[in-house]
Design a protein around this motif. Sequence first.
Motif, short mmCIF file in Angstrom:
data_model
loop_
_atom_site.label_atom_id
_atom_site.label_comp_id
_atom_site.label_asym_id
_atom_site.label_seq_id
_atom_site.Cartn_x
_atom_site.Cartn_y
_atom_site.Cartn_z
N VAL A 39 1.00 -1.14 0.23
CA VAL A 39 -0.07 0.02 -0.08
C VAL A 39 0.81 1.00 -0.03
CG1 VAL A 39 -2.13 1.30 1.40
CG2 VAL A 39 -1.82 -1.28 1.34
N VAL A 40 0.74 2.17 -1.07
CA VAL A 40 1.84 3.11 -1.21
C VAL A 40 1.23 4.43 -1.25
CG1 VAL A 40 3.17 1.47 -2.41
CG2 VAL A 40 1.58 3.04 -3.79
N ASP A 41 1.82 5.46 -0.99
CA ASP A 41 1.45 6.94 -1.14
C ASP A 41 1.69 7.54 -2.56
OD1 ASP A 41 0.40 7.07 1.98
OD2 ASP A 41 2.46 7.18 2.28
N THR A 42 1.14 8.17 -2.84
CA THR A 42 1.17 8.75 -4.34
C THR A 42 1.85 10.10 -4.26
OG1 THR A 42 -0.96 9.38 -4.54
CG2 THR A 42 -0.54 7.33 -5.53
N PRO A 43 2.65 10.56 -5.30
CA PRO A 43 3.16 9.66 -6.47
C PRO A 43 3.92 8.72 -5.85
CG PRO A 43 4.05 11.94 -6.49
CD PRO A 43 3.21 12.03 -5.24
N HIS A 44 4.04 7.71 -6.54
CA HIS A 44 4.72 6.33 -6.29
C HIS A 44 5.59 6.14 -7.58
CE1 HIS A 44 6.15 2.99 -4.61
NE2 HIS A 44 5.78 2.01 -5.50
N THR A 45 6.71 6.10 -7.44
CA THR A 45 7.68 5.57 -8.63
C THR A 45 7.79 4.21 -8.58
OG1 THR A 45 8.93 7.70 -8.22
CG2 THR A 45 10.07 5.98 -9.62
N ILE A 46 7.35 3.31 -9.67
CA ILE A 46 7.30 2.05 -9.99
C ILE A 46 8.66 1.69 -10.44
CG2 ILE A 46 6.49 0.20 -11.18
CD1 ILE A 46 3.88 1.77 -11.02
N LEU A 47 9.07 2.40 -11.50
CA LEU A 47 10.52 2.19 -12.05
C LEU A 47 11.30 3.57 -12.26
CD1 LEU A 47 12.79 0.19 -13.24
CD2 LEU A 47 11.31 0.33 -15.16
N SER A 48 12.44 3.91 -12.19
CA SER A 48 13.44 4.92 -12.72
C SER A 48 14.29 4.45 -12.69
CB SER A 48 13.39 5.89 -11.52
OG SER A 48 14.13 7.09 -11.98
N ALA A 49 14.96 4.39 -13.93
CA ALA A 49 16.21 3.88 -14.68
C ALA A 49 16.45 4.51 -15.76
CB ALA A 49 16.15 2.50 -14.72
N GLY A 50 17.57 5.28 -15.90
CA GLY A 50 18.21 6.17 -17.09
C GLY A 50 16.84 7.09 -17.45
N ASP A 51 16.37 7.04 -18.74
CA ASP A 51 15.34 7.80 -19.23
C ASP A 51 14.31 7.22 -19.17
OD1 ASP A 51 15.59 6.60 -21.31
OD2 ASP A 51 15.97 7.76 -22.69
N VAL A 52 13.95 6.28 -18.19
CA VAL A 52 12.59 5.35 -18.26
C VAL A 52 11.94 5.73 -16.80
CG1 VAL A 52 11.44 3.10 -17.97
CG2 VAL A 52 13.41 3.49 -19.83
N ARG A 53 10.64 6.13 -16.95
CA ARG A 53 10.03 6.21 -15.47
C ARG A 53 8.50 5.56 -15.69
NH1 ARG A 53 13.79 9.41 -14.10
NH2 ARG A 53 13.72 10.56 -16.15
N ILE A 54 8.22 5.12 -14.58
CA ILE A 54 6.86 4.68 -14.38
C ILE A 54 6.50 5.26 -13.20
CG2 ILE A 54 5.22 2.74 -14.73
CD1 ILE A 54 7.16 1.10 -16.15
N THR A 55 5.20 5.80 -13.02
CA THR A 55 4.92 6.47 -11.87
C THR A 55 3.33 6.33 -11.79
OG1 THR A 55 6.49 8.08 -12.52
CG2 THR A 55 4.84 8.74 -10.63
N MET A 56 2.87 6.16 -10.43
CA MET A 56 1.50 6.21 -10.06
C MET A 56 1.33 7.47 -9.72
SD MET A 56 1.04 2.79 -7.82
CE MET A 56 -0.38 2.88 -7.25
N ARG A 57 0.43 8.42 -10.28
CA ARG A 57 -0.11 9.71 -9.69
C ARG A 57 -1.61 9.71 -9.33
NH1 ARG A 57 3.53 13.15 -10.29
NH2 ARG A 57 4.69 12.29 -12.11
N SER A 58 -1.61 10.76 -8.44
CA SER A 58 -3.31 10.66 -7.90
C SER A 58 -3.82 11.42 -8.97
CB SER A 58 -3.06 11.64 -6.72
OG SER A 58 -4.48 12.07 -6.35
N ALA A 59 -5.14 10.72 -9.19
CA ALA A 59 -6.19 11.40 -10.12
C ALA A 59 -7.59 11.09 -9.63
CB ALA A 59 -6.05 10.63 -11.53
N PRO A 60 -8.02 11.63 -8.59
CA PRO A 60 -9.17 11.41 -7.85
C PRO A 60 -10.47 12.03 -8.37
CG PRO A 60 -8.22 13.40 -6.88
CD PRO A 60 -7.28 12.86 -7.71
N GLY A 61 -11.37 11.46 -7.91
CA GLY A 61 -12.96 12.02 -8.51
C GLY A 61 -13.79 10.62 -8.74
#
Length: 301
Positions: free
Chosen positions: A188-210
């Motif tokens: 259970v993670v707080d956002t934003p949460h970085t799933i992967l960050s390597a070189g110029d690659v990034r995968i991020t969970m970001r809050s988008a509520p509603g």
Amino acid sequence: MQTLTLGPITIDRIVELERWPFAPAEMFPDITDEQVTAALRSLGEEHVDPRGRRIVLGIQTYLVRAPGLTVLLDTGNGNDKHRPALRAHHMFHTAYLDRLRARGVRPDDIDVVVSTHLHPDHCGWNTRLSGDTWVPTFPNARYLFARDEFAPLEASFESRPEDPLAADLARTFEDSVLPVVKAGQAAVVDTPHTILSAGDVRITMRSAPGHTRGHVVVEIEAGGRYAVAAGDVIHHPLQFADLDLAQGGDHDRARAAATRRELCEWCVDHDAVVLTAHFAGPGVGRIVRAGDGYRFAWPES
Ligand SMILES: [Zn+2]
């Protein structure tokens, strides 16, 4: 959809259900007849069935293969899930896992599973039936849940709600989330949460509520190119003609509409590929400005 390539990342759409039709007012309580007619004219029969005047959705998830990490974004509705109130979600029997295997991925190969939110059609394949027990479908995966999404649903589950809709959402927690927690595979993670960050690659969970309190989108960046898994920020391309049009399941309509606009703005600014959860047809495309608003640009076929 063809495999989408972003630098060293590939993205494949895994379809659970091609066509998922709803009465317009069931999907969008305030929709007018004129809006349905306009949508049929502009989008065609793939998105609006003229015979029953039904709004057509699909259900799809996304397989993201990054260097060293295989990620599944949303897991669809799942099979055998008992949803007595949410009838559109009740007792699916699809070949979803076969479609995943057809892309060269076995359940064991998935490293990370993300649910944009915990409605039944976004976390269902988190688990599968083994005998009469729900077990994690992806035995080697870490399942990521946004805290703002997980905590209220856990509290609702523990309160044993009697309202039929709330009971089906609690049942979703019980059969699709709790077995993952019990297996020690949940984070259970707080956002934003970085799933992967390597070189110029990034995968991020970001809050988008509603749509829900803790809904997230998942942004993918690689080599200066972008994609975003939009979850239920937007359900159907007809919403581009009226970004305020609320979906029946929206928890906070005003916040959901604001988040929809923010997503459109972000996608235009980043020329991002939008990975939709529910658009029928190709499922993916780009958002472009049109007059004061936006429209969806489908991929060239
Ligand atoms: Zn959904």
